[in-house]
Design a protein around this motif. Structure first.
Motif, short mmCIF file in Angstrom:
data_model
loop_
_atom_site.label_atom_id
_atom_site.label_comp_id
_atom_site.label_asym_id
_atom_site.label_seq_id
_atom_site.Cartn_x
_atom_site.Cartn_y
_atom_site.Cartn_z
N LEU A 69 129.69 127.10 61.34
CA LEU A 69 128.75 126.62 60.33
C LEU A 69 128.90 125.11 60.10
O LEU A 69 127.89 124.39 59.97
N ASN A 70 130.13 124.63 60.06
CA ASN A 70 130.33 123.18 59.92
C ASN A 70 129.79 122.42 61.12
O ASN A 70 129.16 121.36 60.97
N HIS A 71 130.02 122.95 62.31
CA HIS A 71 129.50 122.32 63.52
C HIS A 71 127.98 122.34 63.53
O HIS A 71 127.34 121.36 63.95
N ARG A 72 127.40 123.43 63.08
CA ARG A 72 125.93 123.55 62.98
C ARG A 72 125.35 122.42 62.16
O ARG A 72 124.39 121.74 62.57
N ASP A 73 125.94 122.16 60.99
CA ASP A 73 125.43 121.11 60.12
C ASP A 73 125.59 119.73 60.74
O ASP A 73 124.70 118.86 60.63
N ALA A 74 126.73 119.51 61.40
CA ALA A 74 126.96 118.22 62.05
C ALA A 74 125.96 118.00 63.18
O ALA A 74 125.46 116.88 63.38
N LEU A 75 125.67 119.06 63.92
CA LEU A 75 124.75 118.95 65.05
C LEU A 75 123.33 118.62 64.60
O LEU A 75 122.68 117.72 65.15
N VAL A 76 122.82 119.32 63.61
CA VAL A 76 121.44 119.08 63.18
C VAL A 76 121.30 117.74 62.47
O VAL A 76 120.19 117.17 62.42
N ALA A 77 122.39 117.22 61.94
CA ALA A 77 122.34 115.92 61.27
C ALA A 77 122.38 114.76 62.25
O ALA A 77 122.12 113.62 61.88
N ASP A 78 122.70 115.06 63.51
CA ASP A 78 122.88 114.01 64.50
C ASP A 78 121.83 114.13 65.61
O ASP A 78 122.17 114.19 66.80
N ARG A 79 120.56 114.18 65.23
CA ARG A 79 119.46 114.25 66.20
C ARG A 79 118.58 113.02 66.00
O ARG A 79 117.68 113.01 65.14
N PRO A 80 118.81 111.96 66.77
CA PRO A 80 118.08 110.70 66.58
C PRO A 80 116.57 110.89 66.67
O PRO A 80 116.06 111.64 67.51
N GLY A 81 115.86 110.21 65.79
CA GLY A 81 114.41 110.21 65.83
C GLY A 81 113.76 111.41 65.18
O GLY A 81 112.53 111.54 65.20
N GLN A 82 114.54 112.31 64.59
CA GLN A 82 113.98 113.48 63.93
C GLN A 82 114.51 113.59 62.51
O GLN A 82 115.68 113.34 62.26
N SER A 83 113.62 113.96 61.59
CA SER A 83 114.07 114.27 60.24
C SER A 83 114.77 115.62 60.27
O SER A 83 114.64 116.39 61.23
N LEU A 84 115.53 115.94 59.23
CA LEU A 84 116.22 117.22 59.17
C LEU A 84 115.22 118.37 59.27
O LEU A 84 115.45 119.35 59.99
#
Length: 250
Positions: free
Chosen positions: A185-200
């Motif tokens: 779950l922690n990795h999931r949040d880190a991954l979706v927060a680190d997608r350049p050019g896209q809002s959450l």
């Protein structure tokens, strides 16, 4: 797909978590024992009397829900390329979730539902992996990892439909592998927060991002590591206990 997933070291687990995981191992073994006596397994139980097994359908039909604990799950299949038979999706609904946390997107209010983890199963009815998914996969309420992790212990399937051993097994799996689920779950949040050019919000609906991380699991290997850590702690306690005993006899 374990890159970047930080599983806590065993020495960082609290004594309570260590005991809980070990007790859950015993529960898992007991479920296997009673099923094996009848020539049954976890997957066969959840599919029993359900008719033909169709890809993407939920089993049992209409999912399994415990109203007292607000826990829910279903089993299905759609990942042939991963050499799995199918997987369980586990959820907590609104009544088991922190009142103060509203989702970034997805169902809100009384309709909140959080996906905890998915458990991949092989054709013999044993777990092979845990994995986390993007929001669109299960249409969940997107809550921060810390809120979902805080609620993990609320998951409990405390009735006998469709199978008491399956429900006990799923409850025990969450207790047993709580550190791995929290890491996913922690990795999931880190991954979706680190997608350049896209809002959450864009990332959470991005169909190119389905699985956010997975961890291979083996109950007996994990049990051995837990017992080793328990023994290490017991050994570390011995000098203290001997000193305490010596001082008491003076």
């Amino acid at each position: 797909m374990t890159e970047g997933i930080r599983i806590p070291e065993l020495r960082t687990l609290s004594g309570g978590q260590l005991r809980s995981s070990l007790a859950a191992v015993d529960e898992i073994r007991e479920c296997y024992r009673v099923l094996k006596k009848g020539g049954l397994n976890i997957v066969g139980e959840v599919l029993r009397d359900q008719g033909p097994f169709y890809e993407m359908d939920h089993y049992p039909k209409d999912d399994v829900y415990d109203r007292e604990t607000a826990s829910q799950y279903y089993y299905h299949a759609h990942r042939e390329e991963h050499s799995e038979h199918g997987h369980f999706h586990l959820f907590l609904r609104n009544g088991a979730l922190p009142d103060s946390v509203e989702p970034v997107c997805g169902p809100t209010g009384e309709n909140r539902v959080a996906h905890l983890v998915a458990i991949s199963m092989d054709a013999w009815g044993y777990p092979t992996d845990l994995f986390a998914v993007n929001r669109w996969v299960t249409d969940e309420s997107w809550l921060p990892a810390e809120a979902v992790i805080a609620a993990l212990d609320q998951f409990a399937m405390d009735h006998a439909h469709p199978s008491w051993p399956v429900n006990r097994w799923l409850t025990a799996m969450v207790r047993c592998f709580r550190p791995q689920i929290a890491a996913l779950l922690n990795h999931r949040d880190a991954l979706v927060a680190d997608r350049p050019g896209q809002s959450l919000e864009q990332v959470l609906e991005d169909r190119t991002l389905e699985i956010t991380g997975s961890i291979a699991i083996d109950v007996e290997s994990w049990a051995a590591r837990l017992k080793e850590e328990q023994s290490r702690r017991s050994g570390n306690d011995q000098p203290f206990l001997r000193a305490l005993s010596a001082s008491a006899t003076r």
